[in-house]
Design an enzyme around this catalytic site. Sequence first.
Site, PDB file in Angstrom:
ATOM      1  N   GLU A   1      -1.028  -8.085  -8.841  1.00  0.00           N
ATOM      2  CA  GLU A   1      -0.816  -6.683  -9.125  1.00  0.00           C
ATOM      3  C   GLU A   1       0.175  -6.577 -10.135  1.00  0.00           C
ATOM      4  OE1 GLU A   1      -0.896  -8.485  -6.323  1.00  0.00           O
ATOM      5  OE2 GLU A   1      -1.931  -7.469  -4.906  1.00  0.00           O
TER       6      GLU A   1
ATOM      7  N   ASP B   1       0.643  -1.169   0.065  1.00  0.00           N
ATOM      8  CA  ASP B   1       0.066   0.072   0.135  1.00  0.00           C
ATOM      9  C   ASP B   1       0.946   1.210  -0.113  1.00  0.00           C
ATOM     10  OD1 ASP B   1      -1.786   2.238   0.516  1.00  0.00           O
ATOM     11  OD2 ASP B   1      -3.036   0.836   2.049  1.00  0.00           O
TER      12      ASP B   1
ATOM     13  N   THR C   1       2.506 -12.053  -9.328  1.00  0.00           N
ATOM     14  CA  THR C   1       1.586 -11.696  -8.503  1.00  0.00           C
ATOM     15  C   THR C   1       0.491 -11.113  -9.538  1.00  0.00           C
ATOM     16  OG1 THR C   1       2.300  -9.173  -8.068  1.00  0.00           O
ATOM     17  CG2 THR C   1       3.133 -11.032  -6.464  1.00  0.00           C
TER      18      THR C   1
END
EC number: 2.1.1.33
Length: 252
Positions: free
Chosen positions: A229, A152, A227
């Site tokens: 992401e 994040d 991943t």
Amino acid sequence: MLENEANPTFSKSTGLPRKRFYRARAHSNPLSDSHFPIPISPQNVDYSVHYPQFFPSSERSDSSKKIQFADIGCGFGGLLISLSTLFPQTLMIGMELRDKVTEYVKERILALRVSNPGQYQNVSVVRTNSMKYIPNYFEKGQLSKMFFLFPDPHFKEKNHRRRVISPHLLDEYAYVVEVGGIIYTITDVEELGDWMKACLENHPMFEALTNEELEADPVVKLLSSATEEGQKVARNGGQTFQAVFRRIAPSL
């Protein structure tokens, strides 16, 4: 697999859980209190729950085998799954704060174990807050690799204290990573990439890997591809920013 065929949360074709049934908020507040069991110390982690093939009973006296890789904020577990077959004798664990995402990774690993007998026995996941409880899971110098993939960004300056890479937290990571162990970071946010790199560069117990070492490390290639992401960034033609650093011995 008959049970999976009757269960709509699992794909009939792959036998794996479907992400849409385990969706959660993209990020959680790491400073908030959550309710989940926490081991008092690393000696109280029940390895038989996570790795039943390696630890067939709940006896924890066997100290010859310990977790060596930790994926912090593991998301849906793509990196763990890739690493599991690359290092089949290395115990590794994902640490994830979101409960639904953690449950997905658990189900994914169990399904892979069923469909691939003898494989994926070395990988597991735990729901926990790694910013608070790293010392509860790992001993001094226990880990050889830690991963921080697409964390994040916490864009607002007042929230920088929530970032999972920070000078204070690097002290803890330096404690649990062995000398020569490696911390891997990657993000698609340039400002966060600069932040993580600067934090590592300014810490006295870490040094950057050389370009030659990065090229030779098979794990580096997985950072941007294993991943969800990373795959999304690649599909959108975005950039990624890596910082890979080695734990060094303190200077005398």
